[in-house]
Design an enzyme around this catalytic site. Sequence first.
Site, PDB file in Angstrom:
ATOM      1  N   ASP A 235      35.759  31.581  49.721  1.00 10.40           N
ATOM      2  CA  ASP A 235      35.002  32.773  50.092  1.00 10.40           C
ATOM      3  C   ASP A 235      33.548  32.686  49.620  1.00 10.40           C
ATOM      4  O   ASP A 235      32.677  33.352  50.165  1.00 10.40           O
ATOM      5  CB  ASP A 235      35.663  34.031  49.501  1.00 10.40           C
ATOM      6  CG  ASP A 235      36.948  34.393  50.230  1.00 10.40           C
ATOM      7  OD1 ASP A 235      37.609  35.373  49.835  1.00 10.40           O
ATOM      8  OD2 ASP A 235      37.304  33.692  51.208  1.00 10.40           O
ATOM      9  N   THR A 302      32.938  21.494  30.766  1.00 13.95           N
ATOM     10  CA  THR A 302      33.129  21.164  29.350  1.00 13.95           C
ATOM     11  C   THR A 302      33.198  19.672  29.062  1.00 13.95           C
ATOM     12  O   THR A 302      33.216  19.280  27.895  1.00 13.95           O
ATOM     13  CB  THR A 302      34.436  21.797  28.820  1.00 13.95           C
ATOM     14  OG1 THR A 302      35.536  21.265  29.566  1.00 13.95           O
ATOM     15  CG2 THR A 302      34.412  23.303  28.928  1.00 13.95           C
ATOM     16  N   TYR A 509      45.810  38.229  45.873  1.00 10.13           N
ATOM     17  CA  TYR A 509      44.472  38.645  45.485  1.00 10.13           C
ATOM     18  C   TYR A 509      44.474  40.162  45.355  1.00 10.13           C
ATOM     19  O   TYR A 509      44.856  40.856  46.285  1.00 10.13           O
ATOM     20  CB  TYR A 509      43.525  38.265  46.633  1.00 10.13           C
ATOM     21  CG  TYR A 509      42.190  37.754  46.222  1.00 10.13           C
ATOM     22  CD1 TYR A 509      41.098  38.602  46.070  1.00 10.13           C
ATOM     23  CD2 TYR A 509      41.993  36.393  46.024  1.00 10.13           C
ATOM     24  CE1 TYR A 509      39.853  38.106  45.718  1.00 10.13           C
ATOM     25  CE2 TYR A 509      40.752  35.897  45.690  1.00 10.13           C
ATOM     26  CZ  TYR A 509      39.686  36.751  45.534  1.00 10.13           C
ATOM     27  OH  TYR A 509      38.457  36.269  45.201  1.00 10.13           O
TER      28      TYR A 509
END
Lengths: 588, 588
Positions: A235, A302, A509
Amino acid sequence: MTDAESSRIIPPTPAPDDDHTISPDVWGFRDTGFTILPNGSVMLTGSRYALSGSELPDLLPWVRSQLGIDVSPSDKHEPAYPPAIPPARANERFLRAIREILPVDAISTDPIARLRHGHGHTLDAMYSIKYGCIERVPDLIVFPRTTEDVVAIVEAAAEFDVCLVPYGGGTNVTDALRCPADEQRMIASVDLRRLNRILWIDPVNRMARIQAGAVGRHIQSQLAQYGFTIGHEPDSVEFSTLGGWIATHASGMKKNRYGNIEDIVLDVHVVTARGELSRPNVAPRESVGIDPRRWLFGSEGTLGIITDAVVKIFPLPEVERYDAILFPTFEKGVSFLHDLTREATPPASVRLVDNLQFQLSQTLKPKATGLAAAKRRAEKLFVTRVKGFDPSQMVACTLVYEGSREQVAGEERAVSRLARRHGGMRAGSENGKKGYQLKFGIAYLRDFIMKHYILAESFETSVPWSQAEALCANVKRRIAEEYAARKLPGRPFVTCRITQLYSTGVAVYFYFAFHHKGVNRPADVYAELEHAARDEILKSGGSLSHHHGIGKLRSGYLPRVFSPATMEWAAEMKRAIDPSNVFGIANQ
Amino acid sequence: MTDAESSRIIPPTPAPDDDHTISPDVWGFRDTGFTILPNGSVMLTGSRYALSGSELPDLLPWVRSQLGIDVSPSDKHEPAYPPAIPPARANERFLRAIREILPVDAISTDPIARLRHGHGHTLDAMYSIKYGCIERVPDLIVFPRTTEDVVAIVEAAAEFDVCLVPYGGGTNVTDALRCPADEQRMIASVDLRRLNRILWIDPVNRMARIQAGAVGRHIQSQLAQYGFTIGHEPDSVEFSTLGGWIATHASGMKKNRYGNIEDIVLDVHVVTARGELSRPNVAPRESVGIDPRRWLFGSEGTLGIITDAVVKIFPLPEVERYDAILFPTFEKGVSFLHDLTREATPPASVRLVDNLQFQLSQTLKPKATGLAAAKRRAEKLFVTRVKGFDPSQMVACTLVYEGSREQVAGEERAVSRLARRHGGMRAGSENGKKGYQLKFGIAYLRDFIMKHYILAESFETSVPWSQAEALCANVKRRIAEEYAARKLPGRPFVTCRITQLYSTGVAVYFYFAFHHKGVNRPADVYAELEHAARDEILKSGGSLSHHHGIGKLRSGYLPRVFSPATMEWAAEMKRAIDPSNVFGIANQ
């Protein structure tokens, strides 16, 4: 067949992306935003989207009824953007090194840019920058132009003890970009977006090598010129980058056809504190023992800086079709989806919204007049009176088909058959197309309603089939209970949709919104409520995230899903391969 | 829908596997092996396979012509099996601990068993145990019955400094099980095959939880009783285990339909030197940051002991069909395959053999008499005279279709159309079925011909489309050159087939054989020639391995495919999570 290199196309370098077309403080493009017209209708300004420019008279009244609050257009929660931006820390030795590596226009200490590079699009971020404060942001932004620039930057950071944070589209929704408040070292944001080239396209081997800072919409438009697509369409595709997709272990809306990011990416090139992860050749698939390049998936900045990746590419489909099917209840819709995975090949994209989101989608239809209005009323009557659909129960399934004519025809036949079995009624391809494209416009809604004292956020999960409906119900119930227990104003708005299908389960969702005027520390209240929702999700057998990832938002939950040894492995590996924590954004 | 646990089926515990049906010194079952009959025909003894019990008169003559050597049935290279087995080292404190954990029948120091647990099925292993020696084997074998047993064993090994080697089917072809000669600690082989249960089957969520020591053929037969398949069918499926598949990053013959092991496995439960990697729930797909459980794929026994995994399961297909297509040349066959990936959905399994393997498959046909012989001659005439196929160029493609009637019909139509485009001629489903099943019988060939001074081995790679044919030609040429340069007897036999298709390339499988009577240190000569082949593969753009893995056989090449930083990452991670090298089998 020729060798790989002679079959490759080298596309031209794209024009530099104009970041100034994008809003720094809200989602999306500057030329687009919801506004309330004098007559009370809502409109999406600009002309970028199918939804843009249409008067939407039903949205506000519906929102009022849902929240049980008389939302007034004139009652605005005025933002104070930008917040105070902490002064930049300067590591002089690092700065001197950077000035040797990069030209002046590839280095920035602009406060607004520093602020923007220190947050993503969680509710907390959006609220804090307007109504709160932000404790720590990057002190510097660097814009490498090449992989060699990145190597030099990382070497300098390692040598002079600077913390580096890779930056792509800045669209994460996990607070992944939030700088640790206690980070004493200088923090440099490494904005990858000048590494935006498609390095080569290989039509014979259906691969492309693309730099990690290339933004989704540009990748799509440039590949399309050669008849290809990367197939990955989250999206956030207008703004997010290939490197960000890999770092967040992303999923795209058409994964049924193209796969998720781990299926699409064949190889990654990474600059790390110990040198570059790279290889001379790309294999379609291989067994090469422990493969550290796979560790970058979901690493959320990271472990190193991804500079480019080799990805699969797919020819643009012969046929692209949309459809929408109405079901009498969410339960019937879910049963349809389940059978779709068991008895057929699901189309490229299949989504099922619940009744509230169906109602919301109806309010996002432009005002119809004359014949169009009559037609719409007739449709509504047909659906409710003739077919007996209850407007407070009915739901909609949006489908996108892509493929060969024959394949799509087969998929449509199967969908028809299964829809009938579960009481579904086709609502037509126009409704399907509008429903699918709505998502790009809806993304602007959250920031708009925030200006009217409504906090809204999405969160997602994945869950096996047998627990999907119970999970949806449990989360809605839990939020309602927690909301009432806190005596918050009006009613909470909670809605869900199923966005991805697997043979083993689904992705779900949720949207959650509430009106907070008069509420003390509303962003904290929101956080408590989302925490309760996530707790309920986990108890209902759902995952921590289907595709958004962990960041800082969900790192506290990791002990509920990973055994202690699993977490130790991750921590030990990080310590071993980045001992001075150059990549110190501290996610997970 | 009900919750996950109530929808699960708990199958009964399978009968313990009878390891005594399996040969310790050659591939496969004891009741099966090739033998030369008095009349010079070759026959596969026993009755397990379609090929079993048939006289094969053409094999030996063909082998002689290929190798340019007059191979005589009476001229046998008699094996001296078993070799001297090094005396077992005893770590008394560990042994005491083990006797507290396991009953007497779950502990073994039997020399033959120790030998068997110290090798796989590389040529080097098969040759060494018959004609050479083996330096180091496990000192002890333990047979845990439960995950708790495994945990206790690993804790004891960590406490008393013992090296542990997980063992499944012992079918690796990378010397993965070869014990480091300089390993001073006691080595205990942890034979997982008593952890052989399917713990649960979940028909609603299409998952199953299966213990890692479950052998492929038993998994298949037990799942089939409930109408399911795991979909993973490597050539070693009769003997290899789920844990082994994960540890070697395996591929199965029907991956076009079901996916490779990384697509099939949803979760792993691992016992490590730092505790267990486990989680409470399984997600269809998730984004949970750095996920150490994925590191076990391809870890080849170096990181821990996989005790069970949750896998996807698939309903048995409605339809299973075979087909075979002849192509005039390998080049045309490859073009057909390329178009198949570009224009259609490839069937579950598609393999293309080169001309030499086609000839070999013809020699593995039983002697035909009477009408059958006439028919075969007529077929051959038709193919060669009428269709103009050159018997020294023609190749065969074997296909297996699985799926719904409609899906299979669609795939067959596409295959027909594309085959015609490339000059292909259907050879019929009976040929297809025989061709597909040949692989199980052919596996016995290598050990048979070894007894007649012929060394043979397979090796494989994956490569992008554009380099596939050149790679095949280069490897054949290079072996021939190296063979001639060493003035070795007769001619080398080198053949290849394409065994897997991807949109981006293929997997290629080579067989290489030569007659070594009179050759000094033939296994070493073989190793040099395979080394040259692998060098040529890498130079031609192929990978180190598509699915066999690295083990010790290919660890020396890793610096050619991984950058130094990549290799450091892998080494550092291993050191960090297994600091005392409990899992010291030293692969990769």
